[in-house]
Design an enzyme around this catalytic site. Structure first.
Site, PDB file in Angstrom:
ATOM      1  N   HIS A  64       0.827  -1.207   0.000  1.00  0.00           N
ATOM      2  CA  HIS A  64       0.000   0.000   0.000  1.00  0.00           C
ATOM      3  C   HIS A  64       0.854   1.247   0.000  1.00  0.00           C
ATOM      4  CE1 HIS A  64       0.872  -1.123   4.161  1.00  0.00           C
ATOM      5  NE2 HIS A  64       0.921   0.181   4.419  1.00  0.00           N
ATOM      6  N   CYS A  65       0.309   2.314  -0.521  1.00  0.00           N
ATOM      7  CA  CYS A  65       0.983   3.620  -0.433  1.00  0.00           C
ATOM      8  C   CYS A  65       0.007   4.711  -0.858  1.00  0.00           C
ATOM      9  CB  CYS A  65       2.216   3.669  -1.337  1.00  0.00           C
ATOM     10  SG  CYS A  65       1.851   3.802  -3.080  1.00  0.00           S
TER      11      CYS A  65
END
Lengths: 151, 121
Positions: A64-65
């Site tokens: 995730h980011c």
């Protein structure tokens, strides 16, 4: 909100890549970003992985980011039948990946809420004897995941 | 700076913002609580150092523009926002149709909120 994020067009039922970078690249390709933006997003995801793998064990990973290259918060789910070496915490190959990418800011905290929901699904999956990878359609996979989201 | 140099500067700036967002995230207690992930102090420091290296590179090219970014970060927690359908995604104001993505010696900013704007295809 997780039911809105789980979309049939954002599912890959049989990931071909065998390594971390390859699999992230394969999943990002669903976003249809221009090549340079794709590279930026990949570098943000890999940067996060360098801090500690998001392979949380039991065959599940949650890369995730946040990134300026995406318009909306998006969840991509990928299934790897053979498994991917993701440097997971338990050292086992990863079969189910939840990739969450979000815009730099979201006032309603959608990003953290979504991560929380994914973590809940992952906890439910981790209690199963083994992770299923034999889905015949994206809908079947989504229905399977929603069962854990609603538990 | 010519148009190409402005474009390159902005692209490096996205990278800086992504690093800043990652640092914000890994020190956010809600985030840590969600996953129970612990990122070592050492890795956080290494990331901050990388962030400084990128910032330094940009500072050498145009210190004033970097300062604008840093000031906006303090105010909005981000310095750059995308333009989507002619709207600034920081303050949701319609931008003048005459605004162009890259112009010589110009840092594109929103006339309403001041955030640095980027256009993407």
């Amino acid at each position: 909100m997780i039911e809105k994020l789980l979309r049939e067009d954002m599912v890959i039922l049989d990931l071909k890549a065998k390594d971390k970078e390859g699999v992230l690249r394969e999943m990002i390709s669903l976003l249809n970003l221009p090549k340079d933006k794709e590279e930026l997003l990949l570098s943000s995801l890999m940067q996060r992985e360098k801090l500690g793998s998001t392979g949380i064990g039991k065959g599940i990973a949650i890369p995730h980011c946040r990134s300026v290259v995406v318009d909306n918060i998006t969840l991509i789910v990928g299934v790897s039948k053979e498994g991917v070496d993701f440097d997971a915490l338990d050292g086992k190959p990863v079969h189910l990946l939840f990739m969450l990418v979000a815009t730099p800011m979201d006032p309603s905290m959608q990003y953290l809420t979504a991560l929380g929901s994914i973590a809940r699904i992952a906890r439910g999956l981790a209690n199963e004897e083994s992770i299923r990878t034999d889905f015949s359609s994206p809908k079947e996979l989504i229905d399977y995941l929603m069962k854990f989201a609603n538990e | 700076m010519n148009k190409e140099e402005v474009k390159k500067f902005l692209e490096e700036l996205y990278l800086l913002q992504d690093l800043d967002l990652l640092i914000d995230q890994i020190i956010d207690p809600t985030y840590l609580q969600t996953f129970g992930f612990k990122v070592s102090e050492e890795k956080v420091e290494a990331l901050k150092q990388k962030r400084e290296e990128v910032a330094e590179k940009l500072r050498k090219v145009n210190p004033r523009w970097l300062q604008t970014y840093e000031r906006l970060r303090k105010k909005y927690k981000r310095g750059i926002a995308r333009v989507v359908d002619g709207i600034c995604t920081n303050c949701f104001v319609h931008l003048p149709a005459s605004m162009n993505p890259y112009e010589v010696d110009t840092l594109p900013t929103c006339p309403s909120c001041g955030i640095i704007l980027i256009w993407m295809d």
